[in-house]
Design a protein around this motif. Sequence first.
Motif, short mmCIF file in Angstrom:
data_model
loop_
_atom_site.label_atom_id
_atom_site.label_comp_id
_atom_site.label_asym_id
_atom_site.label_seq_id
_atom_site.Cartn_x
_atom_site.Cartn_y
_atom_site.Cartn_z
N ASP A 35 12.47 7.38 -34.45
CA ASP A 35 12.71 5.92 -34.47
C ASP A 35 14.04 5.57 -33.83
OD1 ASP A 35 10.33 5.56 -35.79
OD2 ASP A 35 11.23 5.14 -37.74
N ALA A 36 15.04 6.40 -34.05
CA ALA A 36 16.36 6.13 -33.47
C ALA A 36 16.35 6.37 -31.97
CB ALA A 36 17.41 7.00 -34.14
N PRO B 153 16.29 11.18 -35.24
CA PRO B 153 14.91 10.88 -35.60
C PRO B 153 14.22 10.08 -34.49
CG PRO B 153 16.42 10.29 -37.38
CD PRO B 153 17.25 10.65 -36.19
N LYS C 119 22.00 3.47 -47.27
CA LYS C 119 21.11 4.63 -47.15
C LYS C 119 21.85 5.94 -47.37
CE LYS C 119 17.28 2.54 -46.28
NZ LYS C 119 16.19 2.50 -47.22
N GLN D 108 18.61 6.64 -38.68
CA GLN D 108 17.37 5.99 -39.14
C GLN D 108 17.67 4.63 -39.74
OE1 GLN D 108 14.07 7.16 -38.73
NE2 GLN D 108 13.81 4.99 -39.18
N ASN E 56 21.29 11.96 -39.21
CA ASN E 56 19.88 11.58 -39.26
C ASN E 56 19.65 10.35 -40.14
OD1 ASN E 56 19.14 13.62 -37.52
ND2 ASN E 56 18.53 15.02 -39.14
N ASP F 267 16.30 1.06 -38.43
CA ASP F 267 15.58 0.15 -39.32
C ASP F 267 16.09 -1.28 -39.22
OD1 ASP F 267 14.09 2.31 -40.18
OD2 ASP F 267 15.13 2.51 -42.10
#
Length: 145
Positions: free
Chosen positions: A120-121, A118, A62, A16, A12, A20
């Motif tokens: 966004d992914a 997620p 991250k 992400q 995750n 980004d």
Amino acid sequence: MTATDRSQDLINVAAQAAADKLAHDIIAFDVSDVLSITDAFLIASAANDRQVRAIAEEIEDKLREELDVKPVRREGEREGRWILLDYLDIVVHVQHSEERSFYSLDRLWKDCPELPLPADALATRNRPEGARTDAAGNAVAEDES
């Protein structure tokens, strides 16, 4: 056997981070039933070598910040066409779009279950390959006319 909760957490955060930096076609496979060396693969694509490097660096940053982990092995940095980050529980493949098409890891692992990602992914599957980024690989908004 299925991927552990820890592996899902790593996936995750990595997914992400890739999203980004405008990676596209992000997908994760649970390979724990067919491989004993890792639980999951995360695969992400980028339009150019610079973006491949930026995505890999963002994933490393991250995962270190949020989960306090570092890769045990990193390969492909010099060429920037396919960077592999091995975290033991997961292996991340950040590939130039041409390498992704040629090696077709998605096809190779298609019989393995996909892991949830997620939102966004997941949205990156419709992201155009040429999405604009700056020199550091950050998203750049299109100018409105």
